[in-house]
Motif scaffolding. Structure first.
Motif, short mmCIF file in Angstrom:
data_model
loop_
_atom_site.label_atom_id
_atom_site.label_comp_id
_atom_site.label_asym_id
_atom_site.label_seq_id
_atom_site.Cartn_x
_atom_site.Cartn_y
_atom_site.Cartn_z
N GLU A 183 -72.10 3.94 -10.74
CA GLU A 183 -72.66 2.74 -10.89
C GLU A 183 -71.73 1.55 -10.82
O GLU A 183 -70.64 1.74 -11.38
N VAL A 184 -72.18 0.41 -10.47
CA VAL A 184 -71.34 -0.59 -10.50
C VAL A 184 -71.44 -1.41 -11.85
O VAL A 184 -72.70 -1.75 -12.23
N LYS A 185 -70.41 -1.53 -12.62
CA LYS A 185 -70.38 -2.47 -13.92
C LYS A 185 -69.44 -3.55 -13.80
O LYS A 185 -68.17 -3.31 -13.81
N ILE A 186 -69.97 -4.71 -13.87
CA ILE A 186 -69.14 -5.83 -13.96
C ILE A 186 -69.20 -6.60 -15.33
O ILE A 186 -70.33 -6.52 -15.92
N ASP A 187 -67.90 -6.79 -15.82
CA ASP A 187 -67.96 -7.46 -17.06
C ASP A 187 -68.19 -9.04 -16.81
O ASP A 187 -67.20 -9.80 -17.01
N PHE A 188 -69.50 -9.45 -16.90
CA PHE A 188 -69.57 -10.81 -16.63
C PHE A 188 -69.13 -11.86 -17.76
O PHE A 188 -68.81 -12.58 -17.42
N THR A 189 -69.23 -11.26 -19.00
CA THR A 189 -68.88 -11.91 -20.21
C THR A 189 -67.32 -12.35 -20.18
O THR A 189 -66.81 -13.51 -20.31
N ARG A 190 -66.44 -11.37 -19.64
CA ARG A 190 -65.15 -11.56 -19.54
C ARG A 190 -64.74 -12.54 -18.38
O ARG A 190 -63.97 -13.31 -18.57
N ILE A 191 -65.64 -12.61 -17.35
CA ILE A 191 -65.41 -13.66 -16.21
C ILE A 191 -65.66 -14.95 -16.90
O ILE A 191 -64.80 -15.96 -16.79
N LYS A 192 -66.71 -15.10 -17.84
CA LYS A 192 -67.10 -16.40 -18.53
C LYS A 192 -66.07 -16.79 -19.28
O LYS A 192 -65.49 -18.06 -19.47
N GLU A 193 -65.21 -15.85 -20.28
CA GLU A 193 -64.27 -16.30 -21.09
C GLU A 193 -63.13 -16.64 -20.34
O GLU A 193 -62.53 -17.82 -20.90
N ILE A 194 -62.67 -16.03 -19.36
CA ILE A 194 -61.46 -16.68 -18.46
C ILE A 194 -61.95 -17.93 -17.89
O ILE A 194 -61.04 -18.72 -17.95
N ARG A 195 -62.97 -18.10 -17.27
CA ARG A 195 -63.23 -19.03 -16.60
C ARG A 195 -63.12 -20.41 -17.47
O ARG A 195 -62.56 -21.53 -17.29
#
Length: 285
Positions: A183-195
């Motif tokens: 299953e594809v699992k992306i850490d969207f929260t991590r993206i937002k925090e880095i951005r």
């Protein structure tokens, strides 16, 4: 319409969409990308890996890549993907690439910083865009193989960009190179925090196999460039196998690869829609 990586990425970064980036290794592959982008009126990044350069030759890829970009009626960036050696980056710059990636992500933090700074030193005065990577994205792409995955830490991303002054940063948030397993699992929260803390565009590698709605969610979360490769190869393979099965005895490569080009183009158009870059060309140009 060959343009600098900085121009195309900055506009996407400031306006909340992503630039789709597609790898190419031959003429049909490249034509599918350009035609798909033109039909969607989308800016696009065409990119070559070290594997493609070893296969076709840097000079040949420069001929068709630069030629296609100059003739296109959309903004096009020619990018070196996953350049792991200083020499590859330098040769790409000399031949006319407008963007390069130096990938030392599997080295130590300090070694990664040092290698990126060397490329920035050469590229910056020439207005060549520099992408780097921190964290380790698992899977296999060309000869780049990693059986481990290390997510990018927010503080490391901030410190890394501050030290290297790279123009964009590829981050590890759950995607994988090559064909997905599981299953594809992306850490969207991590993206937002880095951005939120990083003043440069973020790049998502290993996006083939990621559902289109998840690609769009990643863009909404703060991704500015999305890389695609494997799904174009799979579309090409499927179309070729189907043609050969339906047309036994045909040996004309022009007939063989026409459906392959069309199949790859449809993949390109779907990815462009997911990146929300449709009809963005006129804004940039």
């Amino acid at each position: 319409m060959l343009i600098s990586g900085k121009e195309i990425m900055q506009h996407a970064y400031e306006n909340g969409y992503a630039i789709p980036a597609f790898n190419f290794a031959n003429m049909e592959n490249l034509q599918a990308i350009i035609q798909g982008a033109e039909e969607m009126n989308s800016p696009v990044i065409i990119q070559t890996s070290q594997g493609a350069i070893d296969y076709a030759g840097a000079e040949y890829l420069a001929d068709i890549g630069l030629g296609a970009a100059h003739r296109a009626n959309i903004p096009v960036v020619l990018h070196l993907d996953h350049g792991q050696k200083y020499e590859y980056c330098l040769k790409a710059i000399r031949l006319g690439w407008t963007s390069v990636m130096i990938d030392a992500s599997q080295d130590t933090f300090s070694e990664n910083v040092s290698k990126v700074k060397e490329i920035v030193k050469v590229a910056r005065p020439l207005d060549i865009y520099v992408e780097a990577e921190i964290g380790i994205i698992g899977g296999k792409e060309d000869d780049l193989v990693s059986d481990k995955e290390i997510y990018t830490e927010v503080k490391d991303a901030v410190n890394f960009q501050r030290e290297t002054m790279c123009d964009s940063l590829a981050i590890a948030v759950g995607t994988a190179h090559g064909v997905y397993k599981g299953e594809v699992k992306i850490d969207f929260t991590r993206i937002k925090e880095i951005r939120a803390l990083l003043p440069v565009p973020l790049v998502l590698h290993g996006s083939s196999g990621v559902p289109l709605d998840m690609v769009t969610k990643a863009v909404h979360s703060g991704i500015t460039k999305v890389n695609f490769d494997t799904e174009l190869k799979l579309a090409n393979l499927d179309a070729l196998q189907r043609f050969l099965k339906e047309n036994p005895g045909v040996y004309d490569i022009r007939k063989m690869f026409k459906p392959c080009r069309l199949a790859m183009k449809e993949v390109v158009k779907a990815k462009i829609a997911a990146c929300m870059s449709t009809d963005k060309s006129w804004i940039i140009s």
